[in-house]
Scaffold this active site. Structure first.
Site, PDB file in Angstrom:
ATOM      1  CB  ILE A 160       5.542  66.436  -8.179  1.00 48.03           C
ATOM      2  CG1 ILE A 160       6.554  65.623  -7.353  1.00 48.03           C
ATOM      3  CG2 ILE A 160       5.911  66.406  -9.664  1.00 48.03           C
ATOM      4  CD1 ILE A 160       6.523  64.118  -7.590  1.00 48.03           C
ATOM      5  NE  ARG A 243       3.981  54.603  -8.666  1.00 47.28           N
ATOM      6  CZ  ARG A 243       5.066  55.375  -8.590  1.00 47.28           C
ATOM      7  NH1 ARG A 243       5.318  56.277  -9.521  1.00 47.28           N
ATOM      8  NH2 ARG A 243       5.924  55.222  -7.589  1.00 47.28           N
ATOM      9  CD  GLU A 272       5.926  51.993 -14.799  1.00 48.93           C
ATOM     10  OE1 GLU A 272       6.963  51.790 -14.145  1.00 48.93           O
ATOM     11  OE2 GLU A 272       5.290  53.053 -14.749  1.00 48.93           O
ATOM     12  CG  HIS A 290       8.944  55.032 -13.669  1.00 49.77           C
ATOM     13  ND1 HIS A 290       8.010  54.241 -13.052  1.00 49.77           N
ATOM     14  CD2 HIS A 290       9.145  56.070 -12.820  1.00 49.77           C
ATOM     15  CE1 HIS A 290       7.673  54.762 -11.884  1.00 49.77           C
ATOM     16  NE2 HIS A 290       8.361  55.885 -11.723  1.00 49.77           N
TER      17      HIS A 290
HETATM   18  C1  8YV Z   1      11.187  56.197  -8.493  1.00 55.80           C
HETATM   19  C2  8YV Z   1       8.861  57.223  -8.514  1.00 55.80           C
HETATM   20  O1  8YV Z   1      12.220  56.113  -9.399  1.00 55.80           O
HETATM   21  O2  8YV Z   1       9.394  58.042  -6.379  1.00 55.80           O
HETATM   22  C3  8YV Z   1       8.543  57.589  -7.107  1.00 55.80           C
HETATM   23  O3  8YV Z   1       7.379  57.432  -6.720  1.00 55.80           O
HETATM   24  O4  8YV Z   1       8.009  56.941  -9.256  1.00 55.80           O
HETATM   25  C4  8YV Z   1      10.256  57.226  -9.020  1.00 55.80           C
HETATM   26  O5  8YV Z   1      10.792  58.474  -8.784  1.00 55.80           O
HETATM   27  C5  8YV Z   1      10.636  54.853  -8.241  1.00 55.80           C
HETATM   28  O6  8YV Z   1       9.498  54.856  -7.472  1.00 55.80           O
HETATM   29  C6  8YV Z   1      11.710  53.985  -7.579  1.00 55.80           C
HETATM   30  O7  8YV Z   1      11.200  53.107  -6.652  1.00 55.80           O
END
Ligand code: 8YV
Length: 324
Positions: A160, A243, A272, A290
């Site tokens: 990312i 996170r 969250e 999120h």
């Molecule tokens: C998700 C995310 O929507 O993939 C991840 O780690 O934070 C998000 O893209 C989320 O985790 C859904 O479980």
């Protein structure tokens, strides 16, 4: 595959994914789309062969200690899996998979969205217009911070972060620096126009924007603490699409309140969906719920990837995305 394995799906998924899942599995779909909670997760682990879980399911060692345990696999919908105690899962013989790659571009887009919104005061401006306070254009109204040509510091240089580097370096002409204990090769970094730094502190010293892209682990918990926030420039902005645990939210509130940093763009939070109430009152913060991977295309791709891992597991093949 012989008998259809039973899969509990903890939250509603895009319709097409639920259909695909129901073709190969005895899928127990979520009707009310509410998190199952510890007791509900234990019921699922007792009653199904696999659980398709999400970030809203806390699969702690206590939850995973359930008896009798029928489930053999946790197929996580998402790339991050800090809500799963992977050591406990392994100890109980559970395989765990995640959904990398397919959400990289969407999440990078949200990081850039936050970067632009907070620097150009877009949330504040939107609120200003909507509440009827706008009296018209003037040369000194709501001046923000220029993005083009500034320095972006990436904390972590995984998929990312690299997608953010591509967008910001090639799109906005930003100078991109990064710190990662496991850095990409010099050639890869050069192709992204990104320069490595030996330490996180060097990144914090130099960056006009700091964007977090490390996983949440015990080592990265509160990585951005009071001291590190103070190390950032007073004119700098913090972006978090990783996170919430990576940032000490109380220290962040202080830093935003007393001008230690200029602002923050947040998509994730420590507790969250609870948000430290002071953040809700601050104009120099952009708060998203999120949304990193929240596009139709990406959520379908994530679901398909989770289903693919389930199919592989129950046909005895190696998982495509094995975490444990
Ligand atoms: C998700 C995310 O929507 O993939 C991840 O780690 O934070 C998000 O893209 C989320 O985790 C859904 O479980």
């Amino acid at each position: 595959m012989t008998a259809r394995p039973t899969v509990v799906v903890t939250r509603r998924l895009p319709g097409i994914v639920e259909e695909e899942l129901s073709r190969d599995f005895e899928a127990k779909l979520s009707r009310d789309d509410r998190p199952l909670g510890a007791a509900g997760l234990q019921d699922a682990l007792r009653g199904a062969d696999a659980v398709l879980c999400t970030v809203t399911d806390r699969l702690t060692s206590e939850v995973l200690a359930v008896e009798p345990l029928r489930a053999r696999m946790l197929a996580n919908f998402g790339v991050g899996f800090n809500h799963i105690d992977t050591a406990a899962a392994k100890a109980r013989g559970l395989a765990v998979s995640n959904t990398p790659d397919v959400l990289t571009e969407a999440t990078a887009d949200i990081a850039v969205t936050l970067l632009l919104m907070v620097s150009r005061r877009a949330g504040e401006g939107e609120r200003h217009v909507r509440c009827g306070a706008w009296t018209g254009w003037r040369p000194t109204h709501m001046l923000g911070t220029e993005v083009s040509g500034k320095t972006l510091g990436l904390v972590g240089m995984g998929r990312i972060a690299r997608a953010v580097a591509r967008r910001t370096h090639h799109g906005f002409g930003m100078r991109v620096i990064f710190h990662d204990p496991y850095p990409p090769s010099a050639a890869e970094a050069a192709a992204l126009g990104a320069e490595p730094r030996e330490t996180l502190e060097q990144v914090l010293d130099e960056a006009d924007f700091v964007s977090l892209h490390c996983p949440a682990t015990p080592e990265t918990r509160h990585l951005m603490n009071r001291e590190r926030l103070a190390r950032m420039r007073r004119s700098a902005f913090l972006i978090n699409t990783a996170r919430g645990d990576v940032v000490d939210e109380a220290a962040l509130v202080e830093a935003l309140g007393d001008g230690t940093i200029a602002g923050a763009g947040l998509d994730v939070y420590e507790r969250e969906p609870e948000i430290t109430p002071e953040l809700l009152t601050m104009e120099n913060v952009v708060l998203l719920p999120h949304l990193g991977s929240a596009t139709q295309e990406t959520r379908i791709a994530m679901g398909r990837r989770a289903v693919e891992n389930l199919r592989l597991f129950f046909s005895g093949a190696p998982l495509r995305d094995r975490v444990v």
